[in-house]
Design a protein around this motif. Structure first.
Motif, PDB file in Angstrom:
ATOM      1  N   CYS A  78       0.846  -1.187   0.000  1.00  0.00           N
ATOM      2  CA  CYS A  78       0.000   0.000   0.000  1.00  0.00           C
ATOM      3  C   CYS A  78       0.881   1.236   0.000  1.00  0.00           C
ATOM      4  CB  CYS A  78      -0.918   0.010   1.214  1.00  0.00           C
ATOM      5  SG  CYS A  78      -2.038   1.410   1.213  1.00  0.00           S
ATOM      6  N   PHE A  79       0.781   2.011  -1.049  1.00  0.00           N
ATOM      7  CA  PHE A  79       1.516   3.270  -1.141  1.00  0.00           C
ATOM      8  C   PHE A  79       0.514   4.412  -0.917  1.00  0.00           C
ATOM      9  CE2 PHE A  79       4.189   0.563  -4.010  1.00  0.00           C
ATOM     10  CZ  PHE A  79       5.240   0.438  -3.125  1.00  0.00           C
ATOM     11  N   VAL A  80       0.156   4.610   0.326  1.00  0.00           N
ATOM     12  CA  VAL A  80      -0.872   5.584   0.680  1.00  0.00           C
ATOM     13  C   VAL A  80      -0.395   7.018   0.478  1.00  0.00           C
ATOM     14  CG1 VAL A  80      -0.345   5.780   3.139  1.00  0.00           C
ATOM     15  CG2 VAL A  80      -2.684   6.026   2.368  1.00  0.00           C
ATOM     16  N   TYR A  81       0.900   7.237   0.427  1.00  0.00           N
ATOM     17  CA  TYR A  81       1.401   8.606   0.296  1.00  0.00           C
ATOM     18  C   TYR A  81       0.983   9.255  -1.016  1.00  0.00           C
ATOM     19  CZ  TYR A  81       5.171   7.168  -2.865  1.00  0.00           C
ATOM     20  OH  TYR A  81       5.883   6.705  -3.925  1.00  0.00           O
ATOM     21  N   ILE A  82       0.663   8.468  -2.034  1.00  0.00           N
ATOM     22  CA  ILE A  82       0.241   9.073  -3.302  1.00  0.00           C
ATOM     23  C   ILE A  82      -1.163   9.670  -3.207  1.00  0.00           C
ATOM     24  CG2 ILE A  82       1.771   7.652  -4.684  1.00  0.00           C
ATOM     25  CD1 ILE A  82      -0.684   6.047  -5.564  1.00  0.00           C
ATOM     26  N   ALA A  83      -1.895   9.329  -2.138  1.00  0.00           N
ATOM     27  CA  ALA A  83      -3.204   9.953  -1.924  1.00  0.00           C
ATOM     28  C   ALA A  83      -3.050  11.462  -1.795  1.00  0.00           C
ATOM     29  CB  ALA A  83      -3.872   9.372  -0.685  1.00  0.00           C
ATOM     30  N   PHE A  84      -1.927  11.890  -1.249  1.00  0.00           N
ATOM     31  CA  PHE A  84      -1.662  13.323  -1.144  1.00  0.00           C
ATOM     32  C   PHE A  84      -1.763  13.989  -2.518  1.00  0.00           C
ATOM     33  CE2 PHE A  84       1.738  16.472  -1.824  1.00  0.00           C
ATOM     34  CZ  PHE A  84       1.177  17.532  -1.130  1.00  0.00           C
ATOM     35  N   LEU A  85      -1.153  13.392  -3.526  1.00  0.00           N
ATOM     36  CA  LEU A  85      -1.180  13.966  -4.872  1.00  0.00           C
ATOM     37  C   LEU A  85      -2.551  13.814  -5.522  1.00  0.00           C
ATOM     38  CD1 LEU A  85       2.265  12.689  -6.133  1.00  0.00           C
ATOM     39  CD2 LEU A  85       1.652  15.035  -5.576  1.00  0.00           C
ATOM     40  N   LEU A  86      -3.202  12.691  -5.280  1.00  0.00           N
ATOM     41  CA  LEU A  86      -4.490  12.449  -5.915  1.00  0.00           C
ATOM     42  C   LEU A  86      -5.602  13.332  -5.351  1.00  0.00           C
ATOM     43  CD1 LEU A  86      -4.446   8.561  -6.245  1.00  0.00           C
ATOM     44  CD2 LEU A  86      -3.906  10.267  -7.975  1.00  0.00           C
ATOM     45  N   ILE A 140      -3.195   5.210 -10.028  1.00  0.00           N
ATOM     46  CA  ILE A 140      -2.572   4.254  -9.105  1.00  0.00           C
ATOM     47  C   ILE A 140      -1.866   3.148  -9.884  1.00  0.00           C
ATOM     48  CG2 ILE A 140      -3.044   2.497  -7.357  1.00  0.00           C
ATOM     49  CD1 ILE A 140      -5.310   4.310  -6.334  1.00  0.00           C
ATOM     50  N   LEU A 141      -2.517   2.608 -10.911  1.00  0.00           N
ATOM     51  CA  LEU A 141      -1.874   1.565 -11.718  1.00  0.00           C
ATOM     52  C   LEU A 141      -0.605   2.072 -12.389  1.00  0.00           C
ATOM     53  CD1 LEU A 141      -4.829  -0.339 -13.401  1.00  0.00           C
ATOM     54  CD2 LEU A 141      -3.070  -1.310 -11.934  1.00  0.00           C
ATOM     55  N   THR A 142      -0.653   3.291 -12.898  1.00  0.00           N
ATOM     56  CA  THR A 142       0.529   3.865 -13.539  1.00  0.00           C
ATOM     57  C   THR A 142       1.668   4.030 -12.536  1.00  0.00           C
ATOM     58  OG1 THR A 142      -0.881   5.058 -15.094  1.00  0.00           O
ATOM     59  CG2 THR A 142       1.380   5.824 -14.876  1.00  0.00           C
ATOM     60  N   HIS A 143       1.357   4.566 -11.372  1.00  0.00           N
ATOM     61  CA  HIS A 143       2.380   4.762 -10.340  1.00  0.00           C
ATOM     62  C   HIS A 143       2.985   3.432  -9.909  1.00  0.00           C
ATOM     63  CE1 HIS A 143       3.653   4.884  -6.111  1.00  0.00           C
ATOM     64  NE2 HIS A 143       4.229   6.028  -6.465  1.00  0.00           N
ATOM     65  N   HIS A 144       2.139   2.467  -9.620  1.00  0.00           N
ATOM     66  CA  HIS A 144       2.623   1.189  -9.122  1.00  0.00           C
ATOM     67  C   HIS A 144       3.429   0.436 -10.187  1.00  0.00           C
ATOM     68  CE1 HIS A 144       0.352   2.199  -5.719  1.00  0.00           C
ATOM     69  NE2 HIS A 144      -0.098   1.009  -5.376  1.00  0.00           N
ATOM     70  N   ALA A 145       2.976   0.492 -11.436  1.00  0.00           N
ATOM     71  CA  ALA A 145       3.741  -0.146 -12.513  1.00  0.00           C
ATOM     72  C   ALA A 145       5.123   0.496 -12.629  1.00  0.00           C
ATOM     73  CB  ALA A 145       2.986  -0.039 -13.835  1.00  0.00           C
ATOM     74  N   PHE A 185      -4.939  -2.531  -6.119  1.00  0.00           N
ATOM     75  CA  PHE A 185      -6.218  -2.822  -5.462  1.00  0.00           C
ATOM     76  C   PHE A 185      -6.159  -2.449  -3.989  1.00  0.00           C
ATOM     77  CE2 PHE A 185      -8.949  -5.764  -3.083  1.00  0.00           C
ATOM     78  CZ  PHE A 185     -10.184  -5.399  -3.599  1.00  0.00           C
ATOM     79  N   PHE A 186      -5.092  -2.847  -3.317  1.00  0.00           N
ATOM     80  CA  PHE A 186      -4.914  -2.554  -1.894  1.00  0.00           C
ATOM     81  C   PHE A 186      -4.871  -1.045  -1.651  1.00  0.00           C
ATOM     82  CE2 PHE A 186      -1.830  -3.316   1.910  1.00  0.00           C
ATOM     83  CZ  PHE A 186      -2.849  -3.061   2.805  1.00  0.00           C
ATOM     84  N   THR A 187      -4.082  -0.335  -2.440  1.00  0.00           N
ATOM     85  CA  THR A 187      -3.984   1.119  -2.305  1.00  0.00           C
ATOM     86  C   THR A 187      -5.320   1.786  -2.608  1.00  0.00           C
ATOM     87  OG1 THR A 187      -1.652   1.018  -2.930  1.00  0.00           O
ATOM     88  CG2 THR A 187      -2.713   3.166  -3.066  1.00  0.00           C
ATOM     89  N   GLY A 188      -6.016   1.313  -3.637  1.00  0.00           N
ATOM     90  CA  GLY A 188      -7.310   1.877  -3.991  1.00  0.00           C
ATOM     91  C   GLY A 188      -8.339   1.724  -2.885  1.00  0.00           C
ATOM     92  N   VAL A 189      -8.371   0.558  -2.250  1.00  0.00           N
ATOM     93  CA  VAL A 189      -9.304   0.332  -1.142  1.00  0.00           C
ATOM     94  C   VAL A 189      -8.987   1.273   0.021  1.00  0.00           C
ATOM     95  CG1 VAL A 189      -9.991  -1.348   0.616  1.00  0.00           C
ATOM     96  CG2 VAL A 189      -9.879  -2.036  -1.775  1.00  0.00           C
ATOM     97  N   VAL A 190      -7.705   1.420   0.329  1.00  0.00           N
ATOM     98  CA  VAL A 190      -7.309   2.326   1.416  1.00  0.00           C
ATOM     99  C   VAL A 190      -7.694   3.764   1.076  1.00  0.00           C
ATOM    100  CG1 VAL A 190      -5.328   3.285   2.657  1.00  0.00           C
ATOM    101  CG2 VAL A 190      -5.497   0.817   2.306  1.00  0.00           C
ATOM    102  N   MET A 191      -7.538   4.176  -0.173  1.00  0.00           N
ATOM    103  CA  MET A 191      -7.903   5.541  -0.560  1.00  0.00           C
ATOM    104  C   MET A 191      -9.410   5.773  -0.488  1.00  0.00           C
ATOM    105  SD  MET A 191      -5.420   6.804  -3.503  1.00  0.00           S
ATOM    106  CE  MET A 191      -3.673   6.592  -3.361  1.00  0.00           C
ATOM    107  N   ILE A 192     -10.187   4.770  -0.846  1.00  0.00           N
ATOM    108  CA  ILE A 192     -11.642   4.896  -0.721  1.00  0.00           C
ATOM    109  C   ILE A 192     -12.023   5.029   0.748  1.00  0.00           C
ATOM    110  CG2 ILE A 192     -13.823   3.643  -0.991  1.00  0.00           C
ATOM    111  CD1 ILE A 192     -12.684   2.612  -3.671  1.00  0.00           C
TER     112      ILE A 192
END
Length: 173
Positions: free
Chosen positions: A34-42, A122-127, A152-159
């Motif tokens: 889970c890369f939750v830090y990208i939520a800051f940018l999103l 998220i997919l672009t970042h993770h890839a 998927f994990f990061t997306g669920v945490v962001m939701i």
């Protein structure tokens, strides 16, 4: 510095600290990170200066790189995310357009819009993170699986973050 700047600097510090202190140790089946830090940018406002967005992306990624000892992988991936964010926002522009003060909010934009927006970025970042980490296409299938599980994990945490901290009241203001 204005209120806008202080608020977003505090969010940057909180998301990076959350990533370093909590999410570093939270891995699902050795493939879901889970890369939750990208939520800051999103979650930043939609009408944001692109140069500032790239700088904030580099800052967030560099801070994670320093603590993860990943030699610029996260910085490169977050700059890519920051570069692609305005393009994805233009791609997903509603018929009526965006309000000038809108920020990315599940309650305002709706589930379909938010899921499309978040999934693409998220997919672009993770890839980018995982392919830069391996620098090889020999294990591309494993890297692809890791990318999908982690997205998927990061997306669920962001939701969950959107549902907990972005209230409907604030969306209606």
């Amino acid at each position: 510095m204005n209120r806008f700047g202080i608020k977003h600097i505090a969010q940057l510090i909180i998301f990076v600290a959350l990533q370093i202190l909590l999410m570093d140790n939270l891995v699902l089946f050795s493939t879901g990170f889970c890369f939750v830090y990208i939520a800051f940018l999103l979650f930043l406002p939609i009408e944001m200066n692109r140069i500032l967005l790239l700088f904030l992306g580099f800052t967030a990624g560099f801070a994670v790189d320093v603590f993860y000892d990943t030699m610029g992988i996260h910085a490169a991936a977050t700059v890519l995310l920051a570069y692609l964010r305005p393009l994805v926002l233009n791609l997903l522009t509603p018929r009526d357009g965006y309000d000038t003060n809108d920020s990315v909010n599940l309650h305002v934009m709706g589930w379909r819009w938010f899921l499309a927006y978040a999934l693409i970025l998220i997919l672009t970042h993770h890839a980018a993170v995982f392919f830069l980490e391996t620098i090889s296409l020999q294990e591309a299938w494993y890297t692809g699986i890791k990318t999908l599980f982690s997205a998927f994990f990061t997306g669920v945490v962001m939701i969950i973050l959107q549902l907990l901290f972005f209230s409907v009241k604030r969306a209606n203001r």
